[in-house]
Write a protein that holds these residues in place. Structure first.
Motif: not given
Lengths: 270, 270
Positions: A160-166, A182-185, A191-195
């Motif tokens: 999320d561009p609002r990093q603190s929310l994420a 859970a983590g943030v990016t 999308t590589e490595g995601y289902d």
């Protein structure tokens, strides 16, 4: 009330959002009221962010208004207006329904997440053990991430561009569901490595919107879910279908919620 | 909207009162909207005296709400919430309709008086040259007295337990209509020397109410009008009919106003 649409005894419910023209809850819930012979309507209430609390206090003071559905962009702020919360809404930090209790106080709950998960399962998306990337960590996004963790996701990566929310949402999930890390990016488009890719950002809702991130080609094995309901096919979903992915919009989320709304507002179910 | 009763694009109007179950405007106006293919509803909003301004500010801030009808007991206080008034509403000091102007400000008007006068004329009551006794000098009563003066009443005698209200209204009529002298009396029950008795007090509306004053037998030549609509026959009207008087309830007042509401809310007329 015979066949009148409304009279002085009609009980009122509403859905509060901005914009509000796209919502489907008024016609769906009002049809249920009528099928059951209940003299009630669920109305659209367009409430801007500016003056939100004052508008809500006004609506909550109407003696013939019994409950509200809350939608974008008010789900987090509405949480601060109720007197008590379900445990689930407390975990999410946002509500999408509130009702007046017999003692006159207001109670809030959050069905977005479980509605979406139920809709995904019906459409053949499995969640258990999946690596999920989610765009958007606002009110709706919080509900979805908590429900995905509760449904057994392997990992949830938030952007999320609002990093603190994420970051705040990731911490909350790690606290309540320590086995579902859970983590943030900051990388919105990878999308590589995601289902599964789940869009909970509002990008795609307004005419002229593009995709919520500058995506390249998707692997056809990637499942793509967009919680937006209107338009039915967002640019993201159109792209996903072109890439051969299984794709789903937000309609099953709200359809899965009607039963929850009926229970919450104590209406016999359809 | 095909045949749906309500959807996200439905424009909202309302009637604000307490109680509100007795009002007929929602079904009457909503039927007009539907007959004209307008996607709009007029809803009952039960707003208590306590918290009135906050509730109204909340309703006025809804972006999809375009206008309000105001009824008992809020007609005087609502006057203080609009940005501009019609000359008639300014004379009365109360409003029964308000709408949002294109510049976003709110404008109020008052049709109770002219609605009642039009209804009385249709039912064969003449007003010109008549000596009128009126009970009740609140919001509705002010509108009625001003309209009766404008329609050529000979004298108007006001009686209200809130003496200062009655006195203020009499002064206002004498200022705007110096040839139609208005006065006040503390004798609520006397009808000798009057041609018309008009009840603008709320007594008779609630179950168990009696008459608004301890009346004796009426002379059959006395015309009796009660602006209450529900019940259709108040104890006062039942007594008047037993005495052989021409009697009329408030229904023609609101029926006479539908056309005014349509004009005010800029809806093509039925």
């Amino acid at each position: 009330m015979e066949n009148a649409i409304v009279d002085g005894s009609t009980r009122l419910f509403g859905i509060v959002g901005d914009p509000v023209t796209q919502v489907k809850t008024p016609q769906l819930m009002t049809a249920i009221f009528r099928a059951q012979g209940i003299n009630a309507l669920l109305l659209p209430f367009q409430v801007a962010q500016e003056g939100f609390e004052a508008a809500m206090r006004g609506l909550m003071s109407l003696r013939n208004l019994d409950g509200l559905v809350i939608t974008v962009p008010h789900k987090v702020r509405a949480c601060g207006l109720v007197d008590s919360l379900s445990p689930r809404a407390d975990q999410v930090g946002a509500i999408n329904v509130m009702r007046r209790l017999p003692d006159g106080t207001w109670y809030g709950d959050m069905f977005d997440g479980e509605g979406l998960v139920r809709g995904m399962q019906k459409q053949g998306f499995s969640i258990e053990g999946k690596r999920i990337k989610q765009l958007g960590a606002g009110g709706g996004g919080s509900a979805v991430a908590v429900a995905l963790a509760a449904a057994g996701a392997d990992t949830i990566t938030l952007c999320d561009p609002r990093q603190s929310l994420a970051q705040g949402l990731a911490s909350r999930i790690n606290r309540f569901y320590p086995r579902r890390p859970a983590g943030v990016t900051a990388d919105s488009a990878g999308t590589e490595g995601y289902d599964l890719l789940v869009n909970c950002s509002p990008v795609g809702m307004r005419p002229g919107d593009g995709m919520p991130a500058p995506f390249g080609e998707f692997d056809p094995s990637l499942g793509v879910v967009d919680i937006i309901m209107h338009p039915e096919e967002t640019p993201l979903l159109a792209h996903a279908r072109r890439c051969g992915c299984r794709a789903m919009n937000g309609k099953p989320m709200i359809e899965g919620q009607l039963e929850s709304f009926c229970n919450f507002f104590a209406i016999r179910q359809p």
